[in-house]
Design a protein around this motif. Structure first.
Motif, PDB file in Angstrom:
ATOM      1  N   ASP A 446      34.349  54.694  46.189  1.00 32.33           N
ATOM      2  CA  ASP A 446      35.021  54.353  44.985  1.00 32.33           C
ATOM      3  C   ASP A 446      36.387  53.737  45.409  1.00 32.33           C
ATOM      4  O   ASP A 446      36.951  53.165  44.876  1.00 32.33           O
ATOM      5  N   LEU A 447      37.006  54.425  46.626  1.00 37.03           N
ATOM      6  CA  LEU A 447      38.313  54.033  46.858  1.00 37.03           C
ATOM      7  C   LEU A 447      38.236  52.778  47.482  1.00 37.03           C
ATOM      8  O   LEU A 447      39.113  52.130  47.542  1.00 37.03           O
ATOM      9  N   THR A 448      37.186  52.567  48.616  1.00 40.20           N
ATOM     10  CA  THR A 448      36.917  51.210  48.844  1.00 40.20           C
ATOM     11  C   THR A 448      36.874  50.230  48.120  1.00 40.20           C
ATOM     12  O   THR A 448      37.548  49.128  48.276  1.00 40.20           O
ATOM     13  N   GLU A 449      36.160  50.468  46.916  1.00 37.57           N
ATOM     14  CA  GLU A 449      35.892  49.542  45.826  1.00 37.57           C
ATOM     15  C   GLU A 449      37.440  49.063  45.167  1.00 37.57           C
ATOM     16  O   GLU A 449      37.582  48.055  44.971  1.00 37.57           O
ATOM     17  N   GLU A 450      38.378  50.412  45.101  1.00 35.01           N
ATOM     18  CA  GLU A 450      39.664  50.064  44.398  1.00 35.01           C
ATOM     19  C   GLU A 450      40.519  49.231  45.537  1.00 35.01           C
ATOM     20  O   GLU A 450      41.384  48.345  45.041  1.00 35.01           O
ATOM     21  N   VAL A 451      40.364  49.543  46.794  1.00 36.95           N
ATOM     22  CA  VAL A 451      40.835  48.567  47.669  1.00 36.95           C
ATOM     23  C   VAL A 451      40.823  47.197  47.678  1.00 36.95           C
ATOM     24  O   VAL A 451      41.601  46.475  47.845  1.00 36.95           O
ATOM     25  N   LEU A 452      39.578  46.824  47.903  1.00 33.83           N
ATOM     26  CA  LEU A 452      39.069  45.602  47.767  1.00 33.83           C
ATOM     27  C   LEU A 452      39.499  45.053  46.453  1.00 33.83           C
ATOM     28  O   LEU A 452      39.895  43.837  46.755  1.00 33.83           O
ATOM     29  N   ARG A 453      39.382  45.613  45.293  1.00 32.35           N
ATOM     30  CA  ARG A 453      39.864  44.948  44.070  1.00 32.35           C
ATOM     31  C   ARG A 453      41.142  44.739  44.158  1.00 32.35           C
ATOM     32  O   ARG A 453      41.675  43.496  43.854  1.00 32.35           O
ATOM     33  N   VAL A 454      42.162  45.580  44.364  1.00 30.34           N
ATOM     34  CA  VAL A 454      43.619  45.473  44.654  1.00 30.34           C
ATOM     35  C   VAL A 454      43.924  44.382  45.430  1.00 30.34           C
ATOM     36  O   VAL A 454      44.832  43.502  44.996  1.00 30.34           O
ATOM     37  N   GLY A 455      43.313  44.312  46.571  1.00 32.08           N
ATOM     38  CA  GLY A 455      43.615  43.517  47.700  1.00 32.08           C
ATOM     39  C   GLY A 455      43.092  41.997  47.586  1.00 32.08           C
ATOM     40  O   GLY A 455      43.431  41.173  48.293  1.00 32.08           O
ATOM     41  N   ALA A 462      42.962  41.658  37.099  1.00 29.58           N
ATOM     42  CA  ALA A 462      41.664  41.856  37.787  1.00 29.58           C
ATOM     43  C   ALA A 462      42.188  42.809  39.144  1.00 29.58           C
ATOM     44  O   ALA A 462      41.259  43.526  39.380  1.00 29.58           O
ATOM     45  N   GLN A 463      43.377  42.595  39.446  1.00 32.06           N
ATOM     46  CA  GLN A 463      43.650  43.826  40.537  1.00 32.06           C
ATOM     47  C   GLN A 463      43.676  45.153  40.055  1.00 32.06           C
ATOM     48  O   GLN A 463      43.262  45.989  40.610  1.00 32.06           O
ATOM     49  N   LEU A 464      44.027  45.396  38.763  1.00 30.21           N
ATOM     50  CA  LEU A 464      43.682  46.647  38.202  1.00 30.21           C
ATOM     51  C   LEU A 464      42.320  46.887  37.434  1.00 30.21           C
ATOM     52  O   LEU A 464      42.350  48.239  36.926  1.00 30.21           O
ATOM     53  N   GLY A 465      41.820  46.071  37.679  1.00 34.49           N
ATOM     54  CA  GLY A 465      40.335  46.598  36.931  1.00 34.49           C
ATOM     55  C   GLY A 465      40.313  46.396  35.554  1.00 34.49           C
ATOM     56  O   GLY A 465      39.437  46.983  34.896  1.00 34.49           O
ATOM     57  N   MET A 466      41.523  45.774  35.150  1.00 34.39           N
ATOM     58  CA  MET A 466      41.444  45.540  33.563  1.00 34.39           C
ATOM     59  C   MET A 466      41.989  43.992  33.158  1.00 34.39           C
ATOM     60  O   MET A 466      43.005  44.060  32.434  1.00 34.39           O
TER      61      MET A 466
END
Length: 518
Positions: A446-455, A462-466
């Motif tokens: 889940d954290l990997t997905e978040e790092v990929l999304r932010v970066g 889109a960075q915030l998933g919102m």
């Protein structure tokens, strides 16, 4: 794509790296200084995007569509065995670059394409430089590559050499020479971003090729910041082979592309369906008013009869009808059966449609617009960071190649000072993203997905998933996640995870500040 024209730096990060190179040049040996000069030259040029993939995946056709001119050979021949760099120039010309550094200038063929036969021994050729007075190429240099998986080992080797960095040049390695040695040259060559072309099935060697590409010059692997993939020849996908497609070819292609994206991530930011042949014909002037007239004549045929003709290419060409067989063959070569059916449907919906409007309809059906939009989002919007990160990697590799511990330390210290500046945080984020995407730093899924999304995204939502979120929603969420990552960095993270977590915390905090100041 919109990016810097030649000689103009992409932005403040590239400027910072350029200043670093200028400051370090008097402090390093002549050979390393020559390498820094090459880094500076590349910093001032457009982003270099390699179009890569397996043999017969339609890479050259897609290159022509992206450039908007049918210039890259698509039939098997000498040129398809060579790496070709398409870049902006004030005069259209072809330069054959030999492995010993010699260059031979050739005109384009009468049909506007690179000559099918170069008239030289291609075993002695490093690559081809094609210069075009083309506005698209002011923003990016497009590198067309031979197909991976080819039986021609030399072609594959040339691809790996240019993309993965080496330009085989015979160089004098005399004491005190300020020319680049092979190791140093490897550090500054290569593409900075990759557009990877797949067809219906992603094979193991597709993933291996993506992993092997040093897309950001000196050993930085392709990742979601600088690599996207396209599912080419989307019209050849049988809808019945994709559950839930409801018999729709494009829906089936989109669903298959989504599955391939899950397979290829985190090597690529996304996989998008495209029909390169239709895109090339619509964009490069291949689709003419005569073609539109032939399609209009076809549209007047009985619907059931035309439907039978469109079952296969053989039936379409050999069926007796008012449109000559040769004309139908030409339509197939430009549009294939799917493109013909789409054009006929558009004509039947609007019998008065013009040739220009029909061309635009075909272009829309090709999916090229979405690919270009993604190129702008993933590449052009981040050109400054991508180029700066690539340049820093090259600078580091050059210092290591020098063999001088003192020189290596001076370069390392200078880079650390640069990265410590707040304005260089994007480079830290790109570095963290690369570490996580490559698996060098192991993170929970889940954290990997978040790092990929932010970066990987340029858009804050889109960075915030919102995506589409309001400032009132985005600001508190960014601040909450900044606090969470700071806590994770201090409690429970491994040392490697902690370094990444501090970078992500800082990224969220800067996003929060940006939202508040907007």
């Amino acid at each position: 794509m919109t990016a810097p024209t030649e000689g103009r730096l992409a932005g403040p990060l590239s400027m910072s790296v350029a200043n670093l190179c200028h400051r370090l040049q008097p402090q390093v040996c002549a050979r390393t200084a020559a390498g820094f000069a090459e880094v500076l030259r590349r910093l001032g040029g457009p982003l270099q995007v390699a179009v890569a993939g397996r043999i017969k995946s339609g890479k050259s056709t897609l290159v022509n569509a992206l450039i908007g001119r049918r210039v890259a050979p698509t039939d098997v021949g000498e040129c398809t065995r060579l790496v070709t760099r398409f870049q902006y120039g004030t005069v259209d010309r072809v330069e054959v670059v030999f492995t010993d550094g010699r260059k031979q200038v050739l005109p384009f063929a009468p049909d506007g394409m690179i000559p099918a036969e170069l008239g030289v021994n291609i075993e002695e050729v490093s690559h081809i430089e094609a210069y075009l007075t083309n506005a698209v190429l002011q923003g990016m240099t497009v590198i067309d590559t031979p197909g991976l998986g080819s039986l021609d080992a030399a072609s594959v080797s040339r691809t790996e050499e240019l993309l993965g960095a080496a330009k085989h040049r015979k160089e004098a390695d005399e004491e005190g020479s300020d020319d680049l040695d092979d190791t140093s040259r490897n550090a500054v060559a290569g593409a900075e971003a990759v557009l990877y072309v797949v067809t219906q099935g992603v094979r193991a060697d597709d993933q291996q090729a993506l992993a092997a590409f040093t897309a950001a010059t000196a050993s930085r692997e392709a990742g979601p910041v600088n690599a996207i993939a396209v599912l080419n020849k989307a019209d050849t996908i049988a809808p019945e082979s994709v559950a839930g497609s409801d018999g729709d070819v494009w829906k089936a292609a989109s669903m298959l592309a989504a599955k391939q994206a899950a397979t290829l991530k985190p090597r690529v930011a996304d996989v998008l369906p495209v029909i390169g042949l239709i895109a090339e014909s619509a964009e490069s002037g291949g689709f003419t008013s005569a073609d539109a007239d032939a399609l209009k004549l076809l549209s007047t045929m009985d619907e059931d009869i035309l439907g039978t003709m469109l079952i296969s290419a053989d039936i379409f060409i050999t069926w007796e009808c008012d449109v000559p067989s040769g004309t139908r063959l030409r339509l197939l070569e430009k549009l294939d059966l799917y493109g013909v059916s789409q054009a006929v449907a558009a004509i039947r919906a609007d019998p008065e449609i013009t040739a220009g409007a029909l061309r635009r309809t075909l272009l829309e059906a090709s999916g090229l617009a979405a690919v270009r939009a993604r190129l702008n989002l993933v590449f052009a919007a981040r050109a400054d960071g991508i180029k700066a990160a690539a340049a820093l990697a090259s600078v580091t590799a050059l210092a290591h190649a020098s063999g001088d511990p003192g020189e290596r330390q001076r370069v390392h210290d200078a880079i650390e000072v640069l990265l410590a500046k707040p304005e260089a945080h994007q480079l830290r984020l790109l570095e963290a993203l690369t570490l996580v995407a490559s698996g060098a730093v192991d993170m929970p899924e889940d954290l990997t997905e978040e790092v990929l999304r932010v970066g990987s995204n340029a858009d804050i939502g889109a960075q915030l998933g919102m995506p589409g979120g309001s400032r009132a929603e985005l600001a508190p969420f960014a601040l909450e996640r900044a606090g969470w990552w700071r806590s994770f960095a201090s409690f429970g993270a491994t040392p490697a995870q902690s370094r990444v977590a501090h970078v992500v915390h800082r990224a969220y905090f800067l996003i929060w500040q940006q939202i508040r100041e907007a």
